[in-house]
Design a protein around this motif. Sequence first.
Motif, PDB file in Angstrom:
ATOM      1  N   CYS A 116       5.029   2.223  -8.496  1.00 49.57           N
ATOM      2  CA  CYS A 116       4.560   3.341  -7.671  1.00 49.57           C
ATOM      3  C   CYS A 116       4.697   2.998  -6.192  1.00 49.57           C
ATOM      4  O   CYS A 116       5.161   3.818  -5.397  1.00 49.57           O
ATOM      5  CB  CYS A 116       3.105   3.657  -8.033  1.00 49.57           C
ATOM      6  SG  CYS A 116       2.441   5.098  -7.206  1.00 49.57           S
ATOM      7  N   GLN A 117       4.314   1.786  -5.808  1.00 52.81           N
ATOM      8  CA  GLN A 117       4.425   1.379  -4.409  1.00 52.81           C
ATOM      9  C   GLN A 117       5.884   1.348  -3.964  1.00 52.81           C
ATOM     10  O   GLN A 117       6.217   1.770  -2.857  1.00 52.81           O
ATOM     11  CB  GLN A 117       3.778   0.004  -4.201  1.00 52.81           C
ATOM     12  CG  GLN A 117       2.268   0.048  -4.271  1.00 52.81           C
ATOM     13  CD  GLN A 117       1.649  -1.341  -4.165  1.00 52.81           C
ATOM     14  OE1 GLN A 117       2.341  -2.351  -4.256  1.00 52.81           O
ATOM     15  NE2 GLN A 117       0.334  -1.379  -3.987  1.00 52.81           N
ATOM     16  N   LYS A 118       6.762   0.856  -4.858  1.00 52.04           N
ATOM     17  CA  LYS A 118       8.188   0.813  -4.536  1.00 52.04           C
ATOM     18  C   LYS A 118       8.724   2.222  -4.315  1.00 52.04           C
ATOM     19  O   LYS A 118       9.441   2.492  -3.353  1.00 52.04           O
ATOM     20  CB  LYS A 118       8.948   0.117  -5.666  1.00 52.04           C
ATOM     21  CG  LYS A 118      10.420  -0.016  -5.430  1.00 52.04           C
ATOM     22  CD  LYS A 118      11.101  -0.706  -6.598  1.00 52.04           C
ATOM     23  CE  LYS A 118      12.611  -0.728  -6.401  1.00 52.04           C
ATOM     24  NZ  LYS A 118      13.295  -1.254  -7.585  1.00 52.04           N
ATOM     25  N   LYS A 119       8.347   3.139  -5.218  1.00 48.75           N
ATOM     26  CA  LYS A 119       8.803   4.530  -5.108  1.00 48.75           C
ATOM     27  C   LYS A 119       8.250   5.179  -3.839  1.00 48.75           C
ATOM     28  O   LYS A 119       8.948   5.948  -3.189  1.00 48.75           O
ATOM     29  CB  LYS A 119       8.371   5.347  -6.338  1.00 48.75           C
ATOM     30  CG  LYS A 119       8.936   4.880  -7.651  1.00 48.75           C
ATOM     31  CD  LYS A 119      10.380   5.254  -7.788  1.00 48.75           C
ATOM     32  CE  LYS A 119      10.871   4.808  -9.172  1.00 48.75           C
ATOM     33  NZ  LYS A 119      12.274   5.006  -9.355  1.00 48.75           N
ATOM     34  N   GLU A 120       7.007   4.859  -3.505  1.00 46.73           N
ATOM     35  CA  GLU A 120       6.427   5.404  -2.279  1.00 46.73           C
ATOM     36  C   GLU A 120       7.199   4.921  -1.055  1.00 46.73           C
ATOM     37  O   GLU A 120       7.466   5.702  -0.131  1.00 46.73           O
ATOM     38  CB  GLU A 120       4.949   4.994  -2.157  1.00 46.73           C
ATOM     39  CG  GLU A 120       4.021   5.812  -3.012  1.00 46.73           C
ATOM     40  CD  GLU A 120       2.558   5.371  -2.878  1.00 46.73           C
ATOM     41  OE1 GLU A 120       2.270   4.349  -2.219  1.00 46.73           O
ATOM     42  OE2 GLU A 120       1.712   6.067  -3.443  1.00 46.73           O
ATOM     43  N   ARG A 121       7.540   3.628  -1.038  1.00 51.23           N
ATOM     44  CA  ARG A 121       8.332   3.097   0.079  1.00 51.23           C
ATOM     45  C   ARG A 121       9.680   3.804   0.169  1.00 51.23           C
ATOM     46  O   ARG A 121      10.117   4.202   1.247  1.00 51.23           O
ATOM     47  CB  ARG A 121       8.549   1.589  -0.087  1.00 51.23           C
ATOM     48  CG  ARG A 121       7.401   0.744   0.426  1.00 51.23           C
ATOM     49  CD  ARG A 121       7.797  -0.720   0.531  1.00 51.23           C
ATOM     50  NE  ARG A 121       8.271  -1.289  -0.731  1.00 51.23           N
ATOM     51  CZ  ARG A 121       7.510  -1.866  -1.645  1.00 51.23           C
ATOM     52  NH1 ARG A 121       6.220  -1.957  -1.439  1.00 51.23           N
ATOM     53  NH2 ARG A 121       8.023  -2.354  -2.745  1.00 51.23           N
ATOM     54  N   GLU A 122      10.342   3.960  -0.999  1.00 50.69           N
ATOM     55  CA  GLU A 122      11.637   4.642  -1.014  1.00 50.69           C
ATOM     56  C   GLU A 122      11.495   6.080  -0.527  1.00 50.69           C
ATOM     57  O   GLU A 122      12.329   6.572   0.234  1.00 50.69           O
ATOM     58  CB  GLU A 122      12.238   4.621  -2.425  1.00 50.69           C
ATOM     59  CG  GLU A 122      12.700   3.242  -2.873  1.00 50.69           C
ATOM     60  CD  GLU A 122      13.132   3.214  -4.336  1.00 50.69           C
ATOM     61  OE1 GLU A 122      13.103   4.277  -5.010  1.00 50.69           O
ATOM     62  OE2 GLU A 122      13.512   2.127  -4.806  1.00 50.69           O
TER      63      GLU A 122
END
Length: 170
Positions: A116-122
């Motif tokens: 989720c954090q990775k997707k938020e950054r992207e």
Amino acid sequence: MASMEVQTQTQTQKVKKLGVTTMINGIPTDDDKEEEMAESALALFRAKEEEIERKKTEVRDRVQDYMGRVEEATRRLSDIREELDALIDPMRKEVGILRKRVDTVNRELKPLGQTCQKKEREYKEALEAFNDKNKEKAQLVSKLMELVSESERSRMKKLEELSKNIETLQ
């Protein structure tokens, strides 16, 4: 006569206790002042001592009352603890099962949270790029509008000159 002297001394002492000093030729005597001050100080000291003793007794009584309440509360808490200890045993198995499930779910949540954090950054990066391109587009459209306006003015000016030239020919 001795009886009168005793009476006079007794009255003098009563008068001194009331705060009245004897006077010689209308002036209070120094001995009387000193004696009165000493008696006043002694009376004040005794009153303070009595007040301190009274307050000390009040505090002692309050402490005793409080100690009694504390002892009663301690007994009640001890009873409650015993009841809780009796309740813990039947639920221990269920609690253990639930703890294991919580640990399992917690382990499953960790990679999901990272994803989720990775997707938020992207998403934030993509949104920032999108906003930058929109800003660039707006600037380009603004520049285009300026150029078109300037071109139209320049063409209109040229047309007006040509029109004047034609009129001068006629």
